[in-house]
Design a protein around this motif. Structure first.
Motif, short mmCIF file in Angstrom:
data_model
loop_
_atom_site.label_atom_id
_atom_site.label_comp_id
_atom_site.label_asym_id
_atom_site.label_seq_id
_atom_site.Cartn_x
_atom_site.Cartn_y
_atom_site.Cartn_z
N GLY A 110 -3.13 2.40 -0.29
CA GLY A 110 -3.36 2.91 -1.62
C GLY A 110 -2.41 2.24 -2.59
O GLY A 110 -1.32 1.79 -2.20
N SER A 111 -2.82 2.15 -3.84
CA SER A 111 -2.01 1.50 -4.87
C SER A 111 -1.17 2.55 -5.60
O SER A 111 -1.67 3.59 -6.02
CB SER A 111 -2.91 0.78 -5.86
OG SER A 111 -2.16 0.22 -6.91
N VAL A 112 0.13 2.27 -5.77
CA VAL A 112 1.06 3.20 -6.42
C VAL A 112 1.86 2.46 -7.49
O VAL A 112 2.44 1.40 -7.21
CB VAL A 112 2.02 3.85 -5.40
CG1 VAL A 112 3.04 4.74 -6.12
CG2 VAL A 112 1.23 4.67 -4.39
N SER A 113 1.88 3.00 -8.70
CA SER A 113 2.73 2.51 -9.78
C SER A 113 3.72 3.61 -10.15
O SER A 113 3.40 4.80 -10.07
CB SER A 113 1.90 2.13 -11.01
OG SER A 113 1.04 1.06 -10.74
N VAL A 114 4.91 3.21 -10.56
CA VAL A 114 5.95 4.16 -10.94
C VAL A 114 6.27 3.97 -12.42
O VAL A 114 6.52 2.85 -12.86
CB VAL A 114 7.23 3.96 -10.08
CG1 VAL A 114 8.30 4.96 -10.49
CG2 VAL A 114 6.89 4.12 -8.60
N VAL A 125 6.67 0.11 -12.93
CA VAL A 125 7.12 -0.57 -11.72
C VAL A 125 5.97 -0.60 -10.72
O VAL A 125 5.44 0.42 -10.33
CB VAL A 125 8.35 0.14 -11.11
CG1 VAL A 125 8.84 -0.60 -9.87
CG2 VAL A 125 9.46 0.27 -12.14
N GLY A 126 5.58 -1.78 -10.30
CA GLY A 126 4.44 -1.93 -9.40
C GLY A 126 3.27 -2.57 -10.13
O GLY A 126 3.45 -3.21 -11.17
N PRO A 127 2.05 -2.42 -9.58
CA PRO A 127 1.69 -1.53 -8.48
C PRO A 127 2.08 -2.08 -7.10
O PRO A 127 2.17 -3.29 -6.91
CB PRO A 127 0.18 -1.41 -8.60
CG PRO A 127 -0.24 -2.71 -9.24
CD PRO A 127 0.87 -3.08 -10.17
N PHE A 128 2.27 -1.14 -6.16
CA PHE A 128 2.58 -1.46 -4.77
C PHE A 128 1.46 -0.94 -3.89
O PHE A 128 0.92 0.13 -4.12
CB PHE A 128 3.90 -0.81 -4.34
CG PHE A 128 5.06 -1.13 -5.24
CD1 PHE A 128 5.66 -2.38 -5.23
CD2 PHE A 128 5.55 -0.17 -6.12
CE1 PHE A 128 6.72 -2.68 -6.08
CE2 PHE A 128 6.62 -0.45 -6.95
CZ PHE A 128 7.21 -1.71 -6.94
N ASP A 129 1.12 -1.70 -2.85
CA ASP A 129 0.17 -1.24 -1.85
C ASP A 129 0.94 -0.54 -0.73
O ASP A 129 1.75 -1.16 -0.04
CB ASP A 129 -0.63 -2.41 -1.27
CG ASP A 129 -1.68 -2.93 -2.24
OD1 ASP A 129 -2.02 -2.19 -3.18
OD2 ASP A 129 -2.14 -4.07 -2.06
N LEU A 130 0.69 0.76 -0.58
CA LEU A 130 1.36 1.57 0.44
C LEU A 130 0.34 2.04 1.47
O LEU A 130 -0.80 2.37 1.13
CB LEU A 130 2.05 2.78 -0.19
CG LEU A 130 3.10 2.51 -1.27
CD1 LEU A 130 3.71 3.82 -1.75
CD2 LEU A 130 4.18 1.58 -0.75
N THR A 131 0.76 2.09 2.71
CA THR A 131 -0.12 2.59 3.77
C THR A 131 -0.43 4.07 3.54
O THR A 131 0.35 4.80 2.93
CB THR A 131 0.54 2.42 5.14
OG1 THR A 131 1.80 3.11 5.15
CG2 THR A 131 0.76 0.96 5.46
N GLY A 132 -1.59 4.48 4.03
CA GLY A 132 -1.96 5.88 3.92
C GLY A 132 -0.95 6.78 4.62
O GLY A 132 -0.42 6.43 5.67
N VAL A 177 -0.41 9.45 0.05
CA VAL A 177 -1.24 8.31 -0.34
C VAL A 177 -2.46 8.25 0.57
O VAL A 177 -2.33 8.31 1.80
CB VAL A 177 -0.44 6.99 -0.25
CG1 VAL A 177 -1.35 5.79 -0.52
CG2 VAL A 177 0.72 7.01 -1.24
N ALA A 178 -3.63 8.12 -0.03
CA ALA A 178 -4.86 7.94 0.73
C ALA A 178 -5.36 6.52 0.54
O ALA A 178 -5.21 5.92 -0.53
CB ALA A 178 -5.92 8.94 0.28
N ALA A 179 -5.97 5.98 1.58
CA ALA A 179 -6.49 4.61 1.51
C ALA A 179 -7.52 4.49 0.40
O ALA A 179 -8.36 5.36 0.20
CB ALA A 179 -7.10 4.22 2.85
N GLY A 180 -7.42 3.40 -0.37
CA GLY A 180 -8.40 3.13 -1.41
C GLY A 180 -8.17 3.83 -2.73
O GLY A 180 -8.98 3.72 -3.63
N THR A 181 -7.06 4.56 -2.85
CA THR A 181 -6.78 5.28 -4.09
C THR A 181 -5.74 4.55 -4.93
O THR A 181 -5.05 3.65 -4.46
CB THR A 181 -6.26 6.71 -3.80
OG1 THR A 181 -5.03 6.62 -3.06
CG2 THR A 181 -7.28 7.49 -2.98
N SER A 182 -5.61 4.98 -6.19
CA SER A 182 -4.59 4.46 -7.09
C SER A 182 -3.90 5.64 -7.75
O SER A 182 -4.56 6.56 -8.25
CB SER A 182 -5.23 3.56 -8.15
OG SER A 182 -4.27 3.01 -9.01
N THR A 183 -2.56 5.65 -7.73
CA THR A 183 -1.78 6.79 -8.21
C THR A 183 -0.61 6.33 -9.05
O THR A 183 0.03 5.31 -8.74
CB THR A 183 -1.24 7.62 -7.02
OG1 THR A 183 -2.33 7.98 -6.17
CG2 THR A 183 -0.52 8.87 -7.50
#
Length: 261
Positions: free
Chosen positions: A38-42, A70-77, A97-103
């Motif tokens: 999943g994609s995560v930005s801070v 900051v990011g985005p970063f790809d994080l494992t579910g 974090v869920a696969a395929g999501t962006s937060t």
């Protein structure tokens, strides 16, 4: 806390976010998230400090200033830990974090003056969208009481509180928007602003700061969205083999407006 509103109501809140470009950060990112991640930005939305950002103990940014994305970063579910530190600050939050999501993970101040920074996470609705539309998520992350939004001179969105957000799809284009204390029709906290929303984009928008000290502003970043294929065709290209090629097709809505008989 999520709040659901009609299209007209949501439009105003969404639009307020792109004003005051002097300090507002705006960033365009493509749709992210590989399979299994999943994609995560801070987002750093606390005025007056620079913070270090770490995810699962790994430094992602040092001295992130107000407005930093900051990011985005790809994080494992799965569950991850996001930690913010500064000279007199340490805030830790967990994120699923869920696969395929962006937060977006946002560090910001609460509604009360002199309150300690808090963290909220906001899911980005990255599904496909129709033509000439824009999708917007607006989050209230400012040190201010609940607020109303006026669009083109009319109050259309009321009582948005710190930590709450609204989501809507609306026509792309330009609108005039102001943010005011709930129940008031003059002396805006922010604006009036001429705001433009591009077609087929998602805008993640965060209002921050305190109107009493002049720090009220916004942070925004934009994600491109895929089309959903709902446009009304005016021609059908069936090939070059005969009369059916480039056959004129009239939208069903136009047929309804014509007299019959």
């Amino acid at each position: 806390m999520a709040r659901t509103f009609s299209l007209v109501l949501a439009a105003s809140a969404l639009l307020l976010a792109f004003g005051q470009a002097s300090q507002a950060a705006q960033q365009v990112t493509p749709l992210a998230a590989s399979q299994g991640t999943g994609s995560v930005s801070v987002i750093q939305a606390v005025p007056g400090i620079a913070v270090d950002v770490a995810i699962d103990g790994k430094s992602m940014s040092a001295d992130a200033e107000l407005g930093a994305i900051v990011g985005p970063f790809d994080l494992t579910g799965g569950t991850h830990t996001v930690r913010f530190t500064a000279d007199s600050l340490e805030v830790t939050s967990t994120l699923d974090v869920a696969a395929g999501t962006s937060t977006d993970v946002v560090l910001h101040l609460p509604a009360e003056v002199d309150g300690d920074p808090v963290v909220h996470s906001y899911a980005a609705p990255t599904g496909s969208i129709g033509p000439d539309k824009a999708r917007v998520v607006l989050a209230h992350t400012a040190t201010v009481a609940p607020a109303d939004v006026r669009v083109n001179g009319e109050t259309v969105f009321t009582n948005i509180a710190n930590g709450e957000f609204a989501e809507a799809e609306l026509p792309s284009g330009t609108h005039r928007v102001a943010l005011l204390p709930t129940g008031q029709k003059a002396n805006p906290i922010l604006g009036p602003l001429d705001v433009s929303l591009d077609s087929r984009t998602l805008s993640m928008i965060y209002a921050y700061g305190n109107p009493s000290d002049g720090s009220m502003n916004v942070i925004a970043h934009t994600i491109e969205l895929a089309p959903d294929g709902t446009s009304e065709p005016t021609t059908i290209d069936t090939g070059s083999g005969g009369w059916a090629a480039d056959l004129d097709v009239r939208p069903f809505s136009a047929l309804l407006s014509e007299p019959t008989g």
